[in-house]
Structures are given as structure tokens and as C-alpha cells.
Enzyme design. Structure first.
Site, PDB file in Angstrom:
ATOM      1  CD  GLU A   1      -2.298  -2.413   1.086  1.00 37.11           C
ATOM      2  OE1 GLU A   1      -0.950  -2.237   1.286  1.00 37.11           O
ATOM      3  OE2 GLU A   1      -3.072  -3.495   0.986  1.00 37.11           O
TER       4      GLU A   1
ATOM      5  CG  HIS B   1     -11.209  -6.712   6.878  1.00 36.77           C
ATOM      6  ND1 HIS B   1     -10.247  -7.499   7.421  1.00 36.77           N
ATOM      7  CD2 HIS B   1     -11.184  -7.321   5.468  1.00 36.77           C
ATOM      8  CE1 HIS B   1      -9.243  -8.195   7.248  1.00 36.77           C
ATOM      9  NE2 HIS B   1      -9.352  -7.577   6.032  1.00 36.77           N
TER      10      HIS B   1
END
Lengths: 334, 331
Positions: free
Chosen positions: A67, A136
Site C-alpha cells: 500500500e 475490516h
């Protein structure tokens, strides 16, 4: 086709975003999409399904799980003349790229004395409600809205899903677009020629006179449902969809609150230090004497989102919570 | 089409130019230390003294259209790249005539004209930027190289590994230059890396990688030219580990408790300026009066830079929130 023109077609939020990406790739050769599983997998949420075949691997670029690396590369590519759309699979994983976003994307124009800008768009899925548990299910768009130097958008409608991306790509500064996970399947109609929309104004989704319900993104649907329920009780709620979280269109909010004199802010982030706290502060600062009641907030409970459905739903803001909050503003015993 | 030299032309003129550039950096940094003590420069100041050969040697291999990404210890790179000493000094003073409008300071030297992308204060933070700049060049069909300077400390950050992997995977024209001065702030490389041969790490990502004597400006130039030429031929990213040493502390706040004075002295004795000057004498390239002339020229340039900074102006506080976005945007 036939002689009758179709004025609208049924589509989904997901399809609208795909159409926006396809449109951007077609219009401007500097645009490319980069992120995990955007190509061969077709996109984690199927947003980019089919685009690899259509545009090829240079412009639909699968990345390794890096990322920081690929968000930073997107920033560098934007400085180098491209117009990248970087897809971070979800806001949960964006934390790995926080340094690049906060220390580079947000600062480069300022630190360089205006010599370099970063025209990057970073799209992320956000929000909870699918029982995917604590790591999440974050809603951190409010955190990002804290940072000067970036812009933060939250499309809640098909029109905005379709139209915000191009405007964001044309913006010379970094724009983050947050797509709530529960919206991807949302169905509706769009004119086939639906195009770019502005990214600087909030929208009144339901005009009303008794209370201003201020929200964004994934919470819009529950807020509209609450407004419906309240109208049956004789309370006429005005629903404001913020659309842009930074910069905030506080003018639209203040105009509404000075008319209705009551406000409830609905924010899926945790209550403490949330974007709703910021909006509440601004209403207090700028419309204090127009209020008939304190500003109220409906937010997620202070808990990492639990896995089992009954606990997850207890943690997230619900339509009933919004209705209750409004009733309390009118001094009703609940 | 420009012909790119594969080897340094060791003409007397070129050699003296290398010396002049190193001396400019050396004396500029010494002046900055003085000015910091005189409270003309504030915040963090990271001096490049001892490492001059790396910036000077590498910049020789780059063309105008190439890009440079560097760290917070970037004055040497900035001067070697051709940013005016006055603009750099004014930036460190915080004057609006500085290269970053006075907004950045010592750690954030930026210059669009020389494609100098900072001045990056987060260790490792510039590597993904360099990858992106190179990606943009490749996607737009431009034959340019992006040189990315960073230290041994950056090798421990995840972004180092992510960036090298991306550059090798996508075959990007990034020249990764690791200035291994053996200490990440106050912590020795031996205490932070299981594998201290940094160039081996880069090699493991599938890119050309070598270790250079960073105290030898000619060796650095030769290695950089070789790498850049290969890259212009499409050979993908390259990695140069330049073994060097900083003679001063990490920053002005560092008491240097972590290393022996004797060690510093040993490195000073084989420093880049000393070695090069001795070699120039021995090889007959430095004639009587040459060194004095260069020193005088450099001193004058630095004096002019300080004068420029002193005469510079402070940005009006009323303009504080400008420059955050391309157009004025209220939060």
C-alpha cells in the site's frame, strides 16, 4: 435500437463507478487505475470487472500488497504528469499508506512553495455491516477529513458515484473518494449520458422544516428512512447529504439549521473525535442563537466492530437510533 | 539525440570542476553550522560534510531532464544539481525568496526547474515517489532517469522493500543510491540489519546492484554513469551502495555518544576532499594557485548566498493558509 429514447437505465452504484472509470480512461490517456486485484481478479468489489481486457495491463495495473509503495508511486506518477486512480482495497488497509497520504500527498504543494502539485485520486471502500469484524470494518473518512491538503468525498447516490470521479481527476490536488461497502449493490436509474458532478457542495436530499438530519455516504439510506418514519409522526425532517467531507459545505448546513433550529448528525465513525463532532462544533460556533436544542449525534458505539450480527448491528447507527434522537430533541419521552 | 558519456572524461577541467563542487558543498555546510549557532537557521539541520563525493559524482551522470529525489540531508544534492546557493540558503532562513518559498526549510528543498523533488523528511518516504516519477516517464514514453538518494536507515523501512520490488517488477528507470554512512541517526548499521551488505538486498529483488567507495568521487561518477547508461538502454532499475561517512553529527542536536572520536578521525583522514586533492596533486592535475583560486571562488559564492538570504523578506502571515490547495479552499 428502437425509436423511443431511453431517458434512464437501471444500474447499480458499482456499475456507475465502473462507467466513471471507463469514461475517464477513454477521455484522458494520462488516467490509469492501479491497485490490488483491480485487473485479473476484476476488483475486490467487482468495480473494475472487464476493464483489464478493455484497456490492458499498463492502464489497469495490478499491484503487489504494498500500500505504501503503490500509493506513493501514484503520488510520484501524478507529479510526473499522469492522472492515476489508486484503488486502496479498503480504508482499513489505507493505514499502511498513511505516511504517503498525510506526509506526501497532503504536503507536497505546500512544502515545495507551490512548485509541485499532486493530482491523484485515491478510491477506497469504507464502512461496516458485513460481519467482517474489527480490522475490516472501519469508517475513517472523518480522520482523513482532518488533514489540510487533501479533499475527501463520500458519494452516497448513483449520480455521485458516476459523476464525482471525473471532477476529482480534474482537480489539481489529491482527492480521496470513499465508497461505502453496502452501497455497491444499490440499484437505481441514471440517464445514459450522466456525467461529471460538482464536488464542493452538499445536497438536500429531502427538504423539511422541523429538523436538519446531516449525514453522508453509507448512512444516507437509514437517514432517509428515519425521515420517512418521522413524517408519519408529524415531524418534517430535512436530510442533507454532505457529499464532500473536506472541504465541508458548512453554508448549506447552516442555512438548513437556521431554518429548522434543530440538528442531528449521523456519522458511522465512532463518536469521539468524529467528523460529527466537527460539524457540531461549527454549528455551535456559527448558529448557536438559532438553535432550539443542542446538536445531537448518532454515531457508532465505542467498540471495535464485533463479528456477530446482533452485536455489530448494536454498534452501528440504526434508523431507530436516528428517530429516537430526533424525538428527544422535541422533548418527547422515549 | 544526446550522446551519453559512458565514462568520466578525466580532463583537468572536469577534475577541477568535481573538486570545486565538493568544496562548494563542504564550505556551504560549514557556513550553515555557523549560521545555525548564530540562530539564523532553525529547526533541524543535517550536514552533508564527508559525503560530498556521492552527490557530486552521481549528479555528473544525470541530464537536465532527469529527476532527483533526496532526503532531509539534501543540501549537497541540491547544490550539485545546480540549485543556486542563494535560493537554498534563503530557504533555510525561511525567507520567501527561498527555493520552496520559505515554507519548507532545510529539510524540504524543492526546485521544479532542476526536477528536484525534495527534501523528504520521512526516512524511506521518498522511495515510492521516485518509483512513481519513473513510472510516469515509462508510461509516457520519456527516456528519463529518476535518481533516488537515501541512507542506510531507510533500508530497514518497509517502503524500501516495496519500492525496490515495484521498480524491478515494472522495470522502471530508477537509480537507487544508498548513502551508507554506517549510522541511522545514532544507531550503527550492525545493530539494525541482519544483513549489512546493503547491495545484496537490492540484488535479491532482481536488479543490478553494486557497492562503491563513496569517498572516491571518480569511482562514484564512473559507477553512476555506467548505471545510467544501462538504464537509458532500457536495462531497468539500478542500485548503488555508496560507502561513505558523515564527519559531523546526525543533526545539530546530536552529542555523538554512539561513536568513537577515533573512528571519525580515521574517516576524515580518507575523506573525499582530502583524497581527491592529494590525488590531483600527485597526478599533476592541481597546479600552483589552482586550489586557492577555487577556494576564493567558493567563498565568494557562499558569501553572496548568505547576503541574499539576509536581504530576503518574510512572507506576510496574512498569507498563512495559501498554498495548501491550488485554489483557496476553506476547510
Amino acid at each position: 435500437m428502437n425509436g423511443t429514447a431511453e431517458s434512464t437505465k437501471t444500474t447499480t452504484y458499482r456499475d456507475a463507478i465502473r462507467a466513471a472509470i471507463r469514461d475517464a480512461l477513454t477521455r484522458d490517456e494520462r488516467v490509469f487505475l492501479m491497485g490490488e486485484d483491480v485487473g485479473h481478479y476484476g476488483g475486490c468489489f467487482a468495480v473494475s470487472m472487464g476493464l483489464l481486457d478493455e484497456f490492458g495491463a499498463e492502464r489497469i495495473r495490478d499491484t503487489p500488497l504494498s500500500e505504501s509503495g503503490f500509493v506513493g508511486a501514484g503520488i510520484g506518477a501524478a507529479m510526473g504528469g499522469m492522472r492515476p486512480i489508486v484503488e486502496v482495497m479498503t480504508v482499513n488497509f489505507s493505514l499502511l499508506a498513511l505516511d504517503q497520504i498525510v506526509n506526501n500527498a497532503a504536503t507536497l504543494r505546500h512544502m515545495s512553495g507551490g512548485q509541485f502539485g499532486v493530482p491523484i485520486v485515491i478510491r477506497m471502500a469504507t464502512g461496516g455491516g458485513k460481519q467482517v469484524a474489527a480490522q475490516h470494518s472501519h469508517s475513517l473518512e472523518g480522520w482523513y477529513a482532518h488533514i489540510p491538503g487533501i479533499k475527501v468525498l463520500a458519494p452516497a447516490t448513483l449520480e455521485d458515484a458516476r459523476g464525482m470521479l471525473w471532477t476529482a481527476l480534474e482537480d489539481p490536488d489529491p482527492v480521496l473518494i470513499f465508497e461505502h461497502v453496502l452501497l455497491y449493490n444499490m440499484e437505481g436509474t441514471l440517464p445514459p449520458d450522466a456525467g461529471p458532478v460538482d464536488i464542493s457542495r452538499a445536497a438536500i436530499r429531502r427538504p423539511g422544516k422541523d429538523v436538519s438530519l446531516i449525514t453522508y455516504g453509507g448512512m444516507l439510506a437509514k437517514t432517509m428512512a428515519a425521515a420517512e418514519a418521522l413524517s408519519a409522526e408529524g415531524i418534517d425532517a430535512e436530510v442533507i447529504d454532505l457529499r464532500t467531507l473536506r472541504p465541508l459545505d458548512i453554508e448549506t448546513v447552516l442555512d438548513s439549521v437556521t431554518r429548522t433550529r434543530r440538528a442531528v448528525i449521523i456519522d458511522e465513525g465512532w463518536r469521539s473525535g468524529s467528523l460529527s463532532a466537527e460539524i457540531s462544533a461549527r454549528i455551535m460556533e456559527q448558529a448557536f442563537y438559532d438553535l432550539d436544542a443542542p446538536v445531537s449525534r448518532v454515531c457508532s458505539a465505542e467498540v471495535p466492530l464485533p463479528y456477530p450480527a446482533h452485536l455489530e448491528q448494536a454498534a452501528l447507527p440504526q434508523t431507530d437510533d436516528i428517530v429516537t434522537a430526533v424525538r428527544e430533541l422535541f422533548g418527547e419521552n422515549v | 539525440m544526446t550522446e551519453h558519456d559512458t565514462k568520466p572524461h578525466l580532463t583537468r577541467d572536469h577534475l577541477l570542476e568535481l573538486l570545486r563542487k565538493m568544496l562548494l558543498i563542504r564550505h556551504f555546510e560549514e557556513k550553515c553550522a555557523e549560521l545555525y549557532s548564530a540562530q539564523k537557521i532553525h529547526g533541524f539541520l543535517h550536514l552533508y560534510i564527508g559525503e560530498e563525493a556521492v552527490a557530486v559524482g552521481c549528479m555528473e551522470a544525470l541530464e537536465e531532464e532527469d529527476a532527483v529525489v533526496a532526503t532531509y540531508r539534501e543540501h549537497g544534492q541540491a547544490l550539485a544539481r545546480g540549485i543556486s546557493p542563494g535560493a537554498v540558503m534563503a530557504e533555510m532562513y525561511g525567507k520567501q525568496e527561498g527555493c520552496s518559498g520559505g515554507r519548507g526549510g532545510s529539510m524540504h528543498i524543492f526546485d521544479a526547474e532542476t526536477r528536484f523533488y525534495g527534501g523528504n523528511a520521512i526516512v524511506g518516504g521518498g522511495l515510492p515517489l521516485a518509483v512513481g516519477l519513473a513510472l510516469a516517464d515509462k508510461m509516457q514514453g520519456r527516456d528519463r532517469v529518476t535518481a533516488c538518494f537515501f541512507g542506510d536507515g531507510a533500508v530497514a523501512e518497509g517502503e524500501f522493500h516495496e519500492s525496490l520490488n515495484l521498480a524491478a517488477l515494472w522495470d522502471l528507470p530508477v537509480l537507487f543510491i544508498c548513502e551508507n554512512n554506517l549510522y541511522a541517526m545514532g544507531t550503527s548499521l550492525t545493530l539494525t540489519e541482519s544483513e549489512t551488505d546493503i547491495h545484496l538486498k537490492a540484488a535479491s529483488y532482481g536488479m543490478e546492484s553494486s557497492q562503491i567507495d563513496g569517498m572516491d568521487v571518480v569511482a562514484v561518477e564512473a559507477a553512476a554513469r555506467e548505471a545510467v547508461n544501462a538504464m537509458r538502454g532500457g536495462a531497468g532499475p539500478h542500485f548503488l551502495e555508496c560507502r561513505t561517512y558523515r564527519f559531523r553529527a546526525h543533526s545539530m542536536f546530536d552529542a555523538q555518544l554512539y561513536r568513537d572520536k577515533a573512528e571519525v578521525e580515521q574517516w576524515r583522514e580518507k575523506g573525499p576532499v582530502v583524497r581527491f586533492t592529494n590525488w590531483l596533486h600527485a597526478s599533476g592535475n592541481l597546479h600552483n594557485g589552482d586550489l586557492d583560486a577555487i577556494e576564493a571562488e567558493v567563498a565568494a559564492e557562499i558569501d553572496a548566498a548568505v547576503e541574499f538570504a539576509e536581504a530576503g523578506t518574510w512572507e506576510a502571515p496574512a498569507q498563512l493558509t495559501r498554498g495548501v490547495y491550488a485554489e483557496a479552499t476553506t476547510p
